[in-house]
Motif scaffolding. Structure first.
Motif, mmCIF file in Angstrom:
data_model
loop_
_atom_site.group_PDB
_atom_site.id
_atom_site.type_symbol
_atom_site.label_atom_id
_atom_site.label_comp_id
_atom_site.label_asym_id
_atom_site.label_seq_id
_atom_site.Cartn_x
_atom_site.Cartn_y
_atom_site.Cartn_z
ATOM 1 N N ALA A 1 0.926 -1.104 -0.156
ATOM 2 C CA ALA A 1 0.022 -0.003 0.032
ATOM 3 C C ALA A 1 0.941 1.312 -0.127
ATOM 4 N N GLU A 2 0.577 2.106 -0.706
ATOM 5 C CA GLU A 2 1.036 3.615 -0.495
ATOM 6 C C GLU A 2 0.465 4.394 0.318
ATOM 7 N N ALA A 3 1.265 5.092 1.330
ATOM 8 C CA ALA A 3 0.756 6.053 2.499
ATOM 9 C C ALA A 3 0.409 7.331 1.945
ATOM 10 N N LEU A 4 -0.690 7.960 1.682
ATOM 11 C CA LEU A 4 -1.066 9.015 1.344
ATOM 12 C C LEU A 4 -1.639 9.892 2.133
ATOM 13 N N LEU A 5 -0.827 11.174 2.370
ATOM 14 C CA LEU A 5 -1.410 12.114 3.518
ATOM 15 C C LEU A 5 -2.680 12.899 3.325
ATOM 16 N N PHE B 1 -0.633 21.546 -0.362
ATOM 17 C CA PHE B 1 -0.087 21.809 0.907
ATOM 18 C C PHE B 1 1.407 21.342 0.948
ATOM 19 N N ILE B 2 1.851 20.208 0.510
ATOM 20 C CA ILE B 2 3.058 19.712 0.735
ATOM 21 C C ILE B 2 4.213 20.701 0.115
ATOM 22 N N PRO B 3 4.057 21.458 -0.801
ATOM 23 C CA PRO B 3 4.900 22.548 -1.149
ATOM 24 C C PRO B 3 5.211 23.573 -0.280
ATOM 25 N N TRP C 1 5.700 12.146 11.087
ATOM 26 C CA TRP C 1 4.248 11.746 11.383
ATOM 27 C C TRP C 1 3.883 10.699 10.619
ATOM 28 N N VAL C 2 3.754 10.905 9.305
ATOM 29 C CA VAL C 2 3.298 10.077 8.315
ATOM 30 C C VAL C 2 4.033 8.853 8.461
ATOM 31 N N MET C 3 5.488 8.731 8.641
ATOM 32 C CA MET C 3 6.303 7.639 8.515
ATOM 33 C C MET C 3 5.944 6.799 9.688
ATOM 34 N N ASN D 1 5.996 8.453 0.814
ATOM 35 C CA ASN D 1 6.547 9.600 0.095
ATOM 36 C C ASN D 1 7.391 10.304 0.839
ATOM 37 N N VAL D 2 8.583 10.342 0.469
ATOM 38 C CA VAL D 2 9.765 11.256 1.210
ATOM 39 C C VAL D 2 10.064 12.572 0.311
ATOM 40 N N SER D 3 9.773 13.742 0.964
ATOM 41 C CA SER D 3 10.449 14.935 0.267
ATOM 42 C C SER D 3 11.986 15.079 0.375
ATOM 43 N N LYS E 1 13.783 17.254 1.029
ATOM 44 C CA LYS E 1 14.211 18.013 2.208
ATOM 45 C C LYS E 1 14.431 17.221 3.368
ATOM 46 N N GLN E 2 13.348 16.166 3.465
ATOM 47 C CA GLN E 2 13.593 15.173 4.475
ATOM 48 C C GLN E 2 14.935 14.458 4.921
ATOM 49 N N LEU E 3 15.418 14.214 3.526
ATOM 50 C CA LEU E 3 16.664 13.403 3.450
ATOM 51 C C LEU E 3 17.866 14.213 3.708
ATOM 52 N N ILE F 1 11.711 5.234 -7.532
ATOM 53 C CA ILE F 1 11.337 6.660 -8.305
ATOM 54 C C ILE F 1 9.856 6.936 -8.666
ATOM 55 N N ASP F 2 9.289 7.943 -7.931
ATOM 56 C CA ASP F 2 8.110 8.445 -8.303
ATOM 57 C C ASP F 2 8.019 8.979 -9.590
ATOM 58 N N ASP F 3 6.854 9.113 -10.202
ATOM 59 C CA ASP F 3 6.399 10.033 -11.265
ATOM 60 C C ASP F 3 7.235 9.722 -12.492
ATOM 61 N N PHE F 4 7.967 8.555 -12.646
ATOM 62 C CA PHE F 4 8.958 8.526 -13.674
ATOM 63 C C PHE F 4 8.260 8.750 -15.105
ATOM 64 N N ALA G 1 2.737 0.646 -12.641
ATOM 65 C CA ALA G 1 2.043 1.686 -13.223
ATOM 66 C C ALA G 1 1.320 2.494 -12.409
ATOM 67 N N GLU G 2 1.409 3.966 -12.533
ATOM 68 C CA GLU G 2 0.470 4.459 -11.533
ATOM 69 C C GLU G 2 -0.749 4.868 -12.043
ATOM 70 N N GLY G 3 -1.917 5.087 -11.298
ATOM 71 C CA GLY G 3 -3.002 5.573 -12.078
ATOM 72 C C GLY G 3 -3.959 4.886 -12.902
HETATM 73 P P1 C2E Z 1 1.817 10.569 -5.743
HETATM 74 O O1 C2E Z 1 2.856 10.276 -4.925
HETATM 75 O O2 C2E Z 1 2.408 10.672 -7.238
HETATM 76 O O3 C2E Z 1 0.598 9.820 -5.485
HETATM 77 C C1 C2E Z 1 -0.408 9.291 -6.209
HETATM 78 C C2 C2E Z 1 -1.473 10.180 -6.507
HETATM 79 O O4 C2E Z 1 -2.537 9.937 -7.421
HETATM 80 C C3 C2E Z 1 -2.243 10.500 -5.135
HETATM 81 O O5 C2E Z 1 -2.804 11.789 -5.168
HETATM 82 C C4 C2E Z 1 -3.431 9.499 -5.524
HETATM 83 O O6 C2E Z 1 -4.708 9.393 -4.700
HETATM 84 C C5 C2E Z 1 -3.661 9.772 -6.957
HETATM 85 N N1 C2E Z 1 -4.131 8.418 -7.759
HETATM 86 C C6 C2E Z 1 -3.821 7.086 -7.283
HETATM 87 N N2 C2E Z 1 -4.343 6.153 -8.456
HETATM 88 C C7 C2E Z 1 -5.116 7.119 -9.323
HETATM 89 C C8 C2E Z 1 -6.195 7.040 -10.393
HETATM 90 O O7 C2E Z 1 -6.459 5.735 -10.581
HETATM 91 N N3 C2E Z 1 -6.608 8.222 -10.816
HETATM 92 C C9 C2E Z 1 -6.307 9.251 -10.589
HETATM 93 N N4 C2E Z 1 -6.908 10.374 -11.004
HETATM 94 N N5 C2E Z 1 -5.710 9.613 -9.447
HETATM 95 C C10 C2E Z 1 -5.048 8.637 -8.672
HETATM 96 P P2 C2E Z 1 -2.816 12.467 -3.727
HETATM 97 O O8 C2E Z 1 -3.252 11.470 -2.785
HETATM 98 O O9 C2E Z 1 -3.570 13.518 -3.919
HETATM 99 O O10 C2E Z 1 -1.373 13.065 -3.587
HETATM 100 C C11 C2E Z 1 -0.656 13.818 -4.383
HETATM 101 C C12 C2E Z 1 0.579 14.065 -4.197
HETATM 102 O O11 C2E Z 1 0.976 14.571 -2.869
HETATM 103 C C13 C2E Z 1 1.405 12.643 -4.314
HETATM 104 O O12 C2E Z 1 1.589 12.216 -5.375
HETATM 105 C C14 C2E Z 1 2.875 13.059 -3.435
HETATM 106 O O13 C2E Z 1 3.684 13.546 -4.304
HETATM 107 C C15 C2E Z 1 2.077 14.132 -2.471
HETATM 108 N N6 C2E Z 1 2.049 13.400 -1.133
HETATM 109 C C16 C2E Z 1 0.945 12.589 -0.565
HETATM 110 N N7 C2E Z 1 1.294 12.259 0.595
HETATM 111 C C17 C2E Z 1 2.400 12.648 0.930
HETATM 112 C C18 C2E Z 1 3.289 12.549 2.069
HETATM 113 O O14 C2E Z 1 3.216 11.861 3.056
HETATM 114 N N8 C2E Z 1 4.490 13.195 1.967
HETATM 115 C C19 C2E Z 1 4.977 13.750 0.727
HETATM 116 N N9 C2E Z 1 6.363 14.487 1.040
HETATM 117 N N10 C2E Z 1 4.170 14.042 -0.158
HETATM 118 C C20 C2E Z 1 3.038 13.489 -0.205
#
Ligand code: C2E
Ligand code: CA
Ligand code: CA
Length: 279
Positions: free
Chosen positions: A57-61, A76-78, A92-94, A117-119, A121-123, A178-181, A235-237
């Protein structure tokens, strides 16, 4: 024509002012952030293909503020980075994510990997490695269940970063993706130097693989390249069965996307994706 020019100028200024005031709102509330009340970690499942087996699983804030409502992490992350509070937030997320994967793996015997996900800056923060190590130890999570997601743009920052990431990888034994390749800057040559375990092929590339010949060929090439370097691909998305069929055919290893599961809170993740407990 002159009038039009003037109006354009006015509307541009308004947009600019709106943007500035939105940003100062975000700053105001981020500075007063109550972590436990406002922040939450959602989890999105990742599957291997073709068998569609749950692998992690990917942890998403998520941020829900009583004045602002839900604010996307992309927004808000930027700002948190600029305010220099990305370290405590990231930490906190970690902690939450490592605890969660420990609980799930102990309860369900599922051997799941958690993507965090790690920015960049955290490194740079001296406490990053020791703290991650500490949470892993405290929760008895072996390194093979931890995956750090780092954005590709980081890869262009140069040799120092490479050394830094390499040392993190070595000292902890965790994997790095590597994210977003495929978006932003091209960094194909860096693949050679990074100890990356996995490439996350960015959603914009995946979006059109069933309709755009060029995107299909690019994704195909990325997968072939990764394979030849011994790097896994996810593959993402992914939003359709058609995309899955193509990705299976191309030999992609794993997928993540709304089609198989959206990001959800921990309790819902359990209900939706984890079976009966082993106890
Ligand atoms: P990311 O790491 O590329 O995360 C994937 C984003 O795509 C997530 O958006 C997810 O909800 C969305 N997504 C996943 N599958 C699909 C799909 O099938 N269709 C669509 N339309 N979207 C999909 P989310 O959760 O809004 O996060 C956005 C970005 O915020 C993340 O992009 C990541 O860069 C950043 N982020 C999220 N949580 C954290 C965190 O804990 N720490 C840091 N540093 N960044 C975070
Ligand atoms: Ca990510
Ligand atoms: Ca991504």
């Amino acid at each position: 024509a002159k009038m039009l020019g003037k109006n354009r100028c006015v509307s541009f200024n308004l947009k600019y002012i709106e943007k500035l005031s939105r940003k100062s709102d975000l700053e105001y509330h981020l500075k007063r952030l109550n972590y436990e009340e406002e922040l939450q970690v959602y989890y999105q499942p990742q599957f291997s293909i073709p068998n569609k087996k749950l692998i992690g699983a990917e942890a998403l804030l998520r941020w829900n503020n009583k004045d602002l409502g839900w604010v996307s992490p992309a927004e808000f992350i930027p700002v948190a980075e600029e305010l220099n509070i990305i370290n405590p937030i990231g930490e906190w997320v970690m902690v939450k994510a490592v605890k969660q994967i420990s609980l799930w793996n102990n309860t369900y015997g599922s051997g799941l990997k958690i993507g965090i996900n790690v920015s960049p800056k955290q490194l740079d923060h001296k406490t990053f490695v020791p703290n991650l190590k500490k949470v892993m130890e405290e929760n008895a999570v072996p390194p093979e269940y931890i995956d750090i997601e780092i954005t590709e743009s980081l890869a262009i920052e140069g040799e120092e970063r490479i050394k830094q990431i390499d040392s993190i990888f070595r000292s902890l034994g965790i994997s790095i993706s590597i994210d977003d390749f495929g978006t932003g800057y091209s960094s194909l040559s860096y693949l050679k130097f990074f100890p990356f375990e996995r490439i996350k092929i960015a959603k914009p590339l995946i979006d059109a693989i069933s309709t755009d010949h060029y995107d299909l060929q690019i994704v195909k090439a990325v997968i072939i390249l990764a394979k030849s370097l011994g790097i896994k691909t996810i593959a993402e998305g992914v939003e359709s069965q058609e995309q899955i069929d193509i990705l299976v055919e191309l030999g992609c290893d794993e997928i993540q996307g709304y089609f198989l599961g959206r990001p959800v809170p921990a309790d819902q993740f359990e209900e939706l994706f984890l079976g009966d407990s082993i106890t």
